[in-house]
Design a protein around this motif. Sequence first.
Motif, PDB file in Angstrom:
ATOM      1  N   LEU A 182       0.838  -1.208   0.000  1.00 43.93           N
ATOM      2  CA  LEU A 182       0.000   0.000   0.000  1.00 43.93           C
ATOM      3  C   LEU A 182       0.869   1.254   0.000  1.00 43.93           C
ATOM      4  O   LEU A 182       0.533   2.253  -0.649  1.00 43.93           O
ATOM      5  N   ASN A 183       1.974   1.229   0.723  1.00 41.39           N
ATOM      6  CA  ASN A 183       2.896   2.361   0.726  1.00 41.39           C
ATOM      7  C   ASN A 183       3.436   2.632  -0.671  1.00 41.39           C
ATOM      8  O   ASN A 183       3.661   3.787  -1.055  1.00 41.39           O
ATOM      9  N   TRP A 184       3.639   1.560  -1.441  1.00 41.52           N
ATOM     10  CA  TRP A 184       4.155   1.691  -2.799  1.00 41.52           C
ATOM     11  C   TRP A 184       3.085   2.191  -3.767  1.00 41.52           C
ATOM     12  O   TRP A 184       3.345   3.067  -4.599  1.00 41.52           O
ATOM     13  N   ARG A 185       1.859   1.661  -3.637  1.00 41.34           N
ATOM     14  CA  ARG A 185       0.843   1.885  -4.658  1.00 41.34           C
ATOM     15  C   ARG A 185      -0.068   3.072  -4.396  1.00 41.34           C
ATOM     16  O   ARG A 185      -0.776   3.517  -5.298  1.00 41.34           O
ATOM     17  N   LEU A 186      -0.091   3.603  -3.167  1.00 37.95           N
ATOM     18  CA  LEU A 186      -1.002   4.683  -2.826  1.00 37.95           C
ATOM     19  C   LEU A 186      -0.232   5.965  -2.541  1.00 37.95           C
ATOM     20  O   LEU A 186       0.989   5.979  -2.479  1.00 37.95           O
ATOM     21  N   GLU A 187      -0.978   7.029  -2.340  1.00 36.62           N
ATOM     22  CA  GLU A 187      -0.373   8.310  -2.022  1.00 36.62           C
ATOM     23  C   GLU A 187      -1.282   9.099  -1.095  1.00 36.62           C
ATOM     24  O   GLU A 187      -2.455   8.749  -0.916  1.00 36.62           O
ATOM     25  N   GLY A 188      -0.757  10.127  -0.482  1.00 37.72           N
ATOM     26  CA  GLY A 188      -1.548  10.951   0.409  1.00 37.72           C
ATOM     27  C   GLY A 188      -1.625  10.391   1.818  1.00 37.72           C
ATOM     28  O   GLY A 188      -0.747   9.661   2.285  1.00 37.72           O
ATOM     29  N   ASP A 189      -2.722  10.713   2.500  1.00 36.89           N
ATOM     30  CA  ASP A 189      -2.873  10.324   3.906  1.00 36.89           C
ATOM     31  C   ASP A 189      -2.894   8.814   4.100  1.00 36.89           C
ATOM     32  O   ASP A 189      -2.348   8.294   5.076  1.00 36.89           O
ATOM     33  N   ILE A 190      -3.534   8.100   3.189  1.00 41.03           N
ATOM     34  CA  ILE A 190      -3.624   6.647   3.346  1.00 41.03           C
ATOM     35  C   ILE A 190      -2.246   6.003   3.180  1.00 41.03           C
ATOM     36  O   ILE A 190      -1.923   5.015   3.854  1.00 41.03           O
ATOM     37  N   GLN A 191      -1.402   6.565   2.328  1.00 50.96           N
ATOM     38  CA  GLN A 191      -0.028   6.064   2.207  1.00 50.96           C
ATOM     39  C   GLN A 191       0.748   6.309   3.491  1.00 50.96           C
ATOM     40  O   GLN A 191       1.486   5.436   3.965  1.00 50.96           O
ATOM     41  N   ASP A 192       0.582   7.494   4.072  1.00 51.06           N
ATOM     42  CA  ASP A 192       1.272   7.804   5.321  1.00 51.06           C
ATOM     43  C   ASP A 192       0.858   6.839   6.427  1.00 51.06           C
ATOM     44  O   ASP A 192       1.695   6.372   7.217  1.00 51.06           O
ATOM     45  N   LYS A 193      -0.435   6.538   6.477  1.00 51.20           N
ATOM     46  CA  LYS A 193      -0.916   5.594   7.491  1.00 51.20           C
ATOM     47  C   LYS A 193      -0.355   4.202   7.240  1.00 51.20           C
ATOM     48  O   LYS A 193       0.045   3.501   8.185  1.00 51.20           O
ATOM     49  N   ALA A 194      -0.323   3.777   5.986  1.00 53.04           N
ATOM     50  CA  ALA A 194       0.228   2.461   5.656  1.00 53.04           C
ATOM     51  C   ALA A 194       1.701   2.379   6.047  1.00 53.04           C
ATOM     52  O   ALA A 194       2.160   1.349   6.554  1.00 53.04           O
ATOM     53  N   ARG A 195       2.455   3.455   5.848  1.00 48.64           N
ATOM     54  CA  ARG A 195       3.866   3.440   6.213  1.00 48.64           C
ATOM     55  C   ARG A 195       4.036   3.340   7.723  1.00 48.64           C
ATOM     56  O   ARG A 195       4.917   2.618   8.220  1.00 48.64           O
ATOM     57  N   ARG A 196       3.203   4.046   8.471  1.00 52.85           N
ATOM     58  CA  ARG A 196       3.281   3.959   9.935  1.00 52.85           C
ATOM     59  C   ARG A 196       2.962   2.543  10.412  1.00 52.85           C
ATOM     60  O   ARG A 196       3.625   2.009  11.315  1.00 52.85           O
ATOM     61  N   ILE A 197       1.960   1.928   9.804  1.00 54.75           N
ATOM     62  CA  ILE A 197       1.610   0.551  10.173  1.00 54.75           C
ATOM     63  C   ILE A 197       2.737  -0.402   9.806  1.00 54.75           C
ATOM     64  O   ILE A 197       3.047  -1.344  10.552  1.00 54.75           O
ATOM     65  N   ALA A 198       3.379  -0.161   8.653  1.00 50.62           N
ATOM     66  CA  ALA A 198       4.491  -1.015   8.235  1.00 50.62           C
ATOM     67  C   ALA A 198       5.630  -0.960   9.243  1.00 50.62           C
ATOM     68  O   ALA A 198       6.292  -1.976   9.504  1.00 50.62           O
ATOM     69  N   ARG A 199       5.870   0.200   9.827  1.00 49.51           N
ATOM     70  CA  ARG A 199       6.935   0.314  10.831  1.00 49.51           C
ATOM     71  C   ARG A 199       6.616  -0.558  12.045  1.00 49.51           C
ATOM     72  O   ARG A 199       7.490  -1.261  12.570  1.00 49.51           O
ATOM     73  N   ILE A 200       5.358  -0.519  12.495  1.00 49.78           N
ATOM     74  CA  ILE A 200       4.960  -1.321  13.655  1.00 49.78           C
ATOM     75  C   ILE A 200       5.056  -2.810  13.339  1.00 49.78           C
ATOM     76  O   ILE A 200       5.624  -3.599  14.101  1.00 49.78           O
ATOM     77  N   LEU A 201       4.492  -3.199  12.183  1.00 46.26           N
ATOM     78  CA  LEU A 201       4.521  -4.607  11.798  1.00 46.26           C
ATOM     79  C   LEU A 201       5.939  -5.068  11.476  1.00 46.26           C
ATOM     80  O   LEU A 201       6.251  -6.257  11.609  1.00 46.26           O
ATOM     81  N   GLY A 202       6.789  -4.141  11.047  1.00 39.39           N
ATOM     82  CA  GLY A 202       8.186  -4.491  10.811  1.00 39.39           C
ATOM     83  C   GLY A 202       8.863  -4.945  12.099  1.00 39.39           C
ATOM     84  O   GLY A 202       9.579  -5.958  12.117  1.00 39.39           O
ATOM     85  N   PHE A 203       8.625  -4.210  13.186  1.00 39.17           N
ATOM     86  CA  PHE A 203       9.173  -4.629  14.481  1.00 39.17           C
ATOM     87  C   PHE A 203       8.609  -5.996  14.887  1.00 39.17           C
ATOM     88  O   PHE A 203       9.337  -6.862  15.373  1.00 39.17           O
ATOM     89  N   GLY A 204       7.303  -6.187  14.686  1.00 35.58           N
ATOM     90  CA  GLY A 204       6.685  -7.461  15.040  1.00 35.58           C
ATOM     91  C   GLY A 204       7.237  -8.614  14.226  1.00 35.58           C
ATOM     92  O   GLY A 204       7.524  -9.693  14.762  1.00 35.58           O
ATOM     93  N   THR A 205       7.401  -8.395  12.917  1.00 38.15           N
ATOM     94  CA  THR A 205       7.918  -9.452  12.048  1.00 38.15           C
ATOM     95  C   THR A 205       9.345  -9.825  12.420  1.00 38.15           C
ATOM     96  O   THR A 205       9.705 -11.015  12.475  1.00 38.15           O
ATOM     97  N   VAL A 206      10.174  -8.819  12.688  1.00 37.54           N
ATOM     98  CA  VAL A 206      11.557  -9.087  13.090  1.00 37.54           C
ATOM     99  C   VAL A 206      11.582  -9.876  14.402  1.00 37.54           C
ATOM    100  O   VAL A 206      12.383 -10.813  14.568  1.00 37.54           O
ATOM    101  N   ALA A 207      10.700  -9.514  15.331  1.00 39.42           N
ATOM    102  CA  ALA A 207      10.641 -10.243  16.605  1.00 39.42           C
ATOM    103  C   ALA A 207      10.252 -11.706  16.378  1.00 39.42           C
ATOM    104  O   ALA A 207      10.854 -12.620  16.963  1.00 39.42           O
ATOM    105  N   PHE A 208       9.261 -11.926  15.514  1.00 37.81           N
ATOM    106  CA  PHE A 208       8.844 -13.309  15.221  1.00 37.81           C
ATOM    107  C   PHE A 208       9.953 -14.085  14.513  1.00 37.81           C
ATOM    108  O   PHE A 208      10.154 -15.272  14.788  1.00 37.81           O
TER     109      PHE A 208
END
Length: 339
Positions: A182-208
């Motif tokens: 979504l960060n790649w394919r979208l733009e604007g506010d929804i892209q910003d939100k997707a990037r913030r979520i990716a940061r959180i899930l990135g930490f979770g994925t690395v932990a797993f």
Amino acid sequence: MDISFDLTVAWAILLAVAVYIYVVLDGFDLGIGILYPVFPHKRDRDLMMNTVAPVWDGNETWLILGGGGLFAAFPMAYAIIMPALYPPIIAMLLALVFRGVAFEFRWRAEGPRTRLFWDWAFIGGSTVAAFSQGIVLGALLQGIEVDGRAYGGGWWDWLTSFSVVCGLAVVCGYGLLGACWLNWRLEGDIQDKARRIARILGFGTVAFIGIVSIWTPFLEAAYFDRWFGWPQILQVSPIPLLVLGFIALLGRELYNERNDYMPFVLTLGLFGLCFLGLGVCMWPYVIPTSVTLWDAASPFKSQLFMFVGAIVLLPMILGYTAYAYWVFRGKIDHSSGYH
């Protein structure tokens, strides 16, 4: 780790590639369904679905190739794995069917309550499918009890703390893939939100990844020797080092707004390294540590006949898949519709 290359190994590589491509392609659209609850507005959900609408159904071609190829090239493994993992596999298939129905029907929903039902069907189907795939992976890694040429375990042997952790890891990882897409394919506010979520899930994925990587060598003595024995440790040490490198690059790119596609590419690379680590653990077994690739292989002539067909068809499948993604490349906005 000695590897003698023959047609059986070629089939194993082919199936491994098919499964990885499935994880890559279907992972991010399952991830979009997993992310639906954090995007509650219909406008945003429609836009998220539009990013995968032209390509999502073709992504599951690779799952069919993987399952069919296992049955054709390694029938003994198929006959053992399926009875051992019937519940999570059936749950996965039903979830994929229900998710596919929800994908189409939500566009035709006549009211908000009906649309909400199909939205939650899409969420549930995506999450259950991802969780079931992780369960299957964990159950296969921890070992399947084999009695002769058949499954010798019980109905619930697949359900363990390790397989559940693997299931949660796959859900988190697919969510990260979806957010990076979504960060790649979208733009604007929804892209910003997707990037913030990716940061959180990135930490979770690395932990797993860390938890599963530390846990796995203690499941079987063969796994431990493969990763920590001498001189095997010298052969496999580049994999965890590359994983750390990709994690560092992914963390940097998730905070870098210049190259929107890089987090997605790096996540695919991270998944590929994890997949390579899985191969290191399992080699040369198709069912660790009971049945080798050669034990489970079909006759040479059968493998050769099917391999020729696969080699002819694979470039065609890759070609139309690449063309579809090329045609529907670039950013999309609310004016880009599905129907």
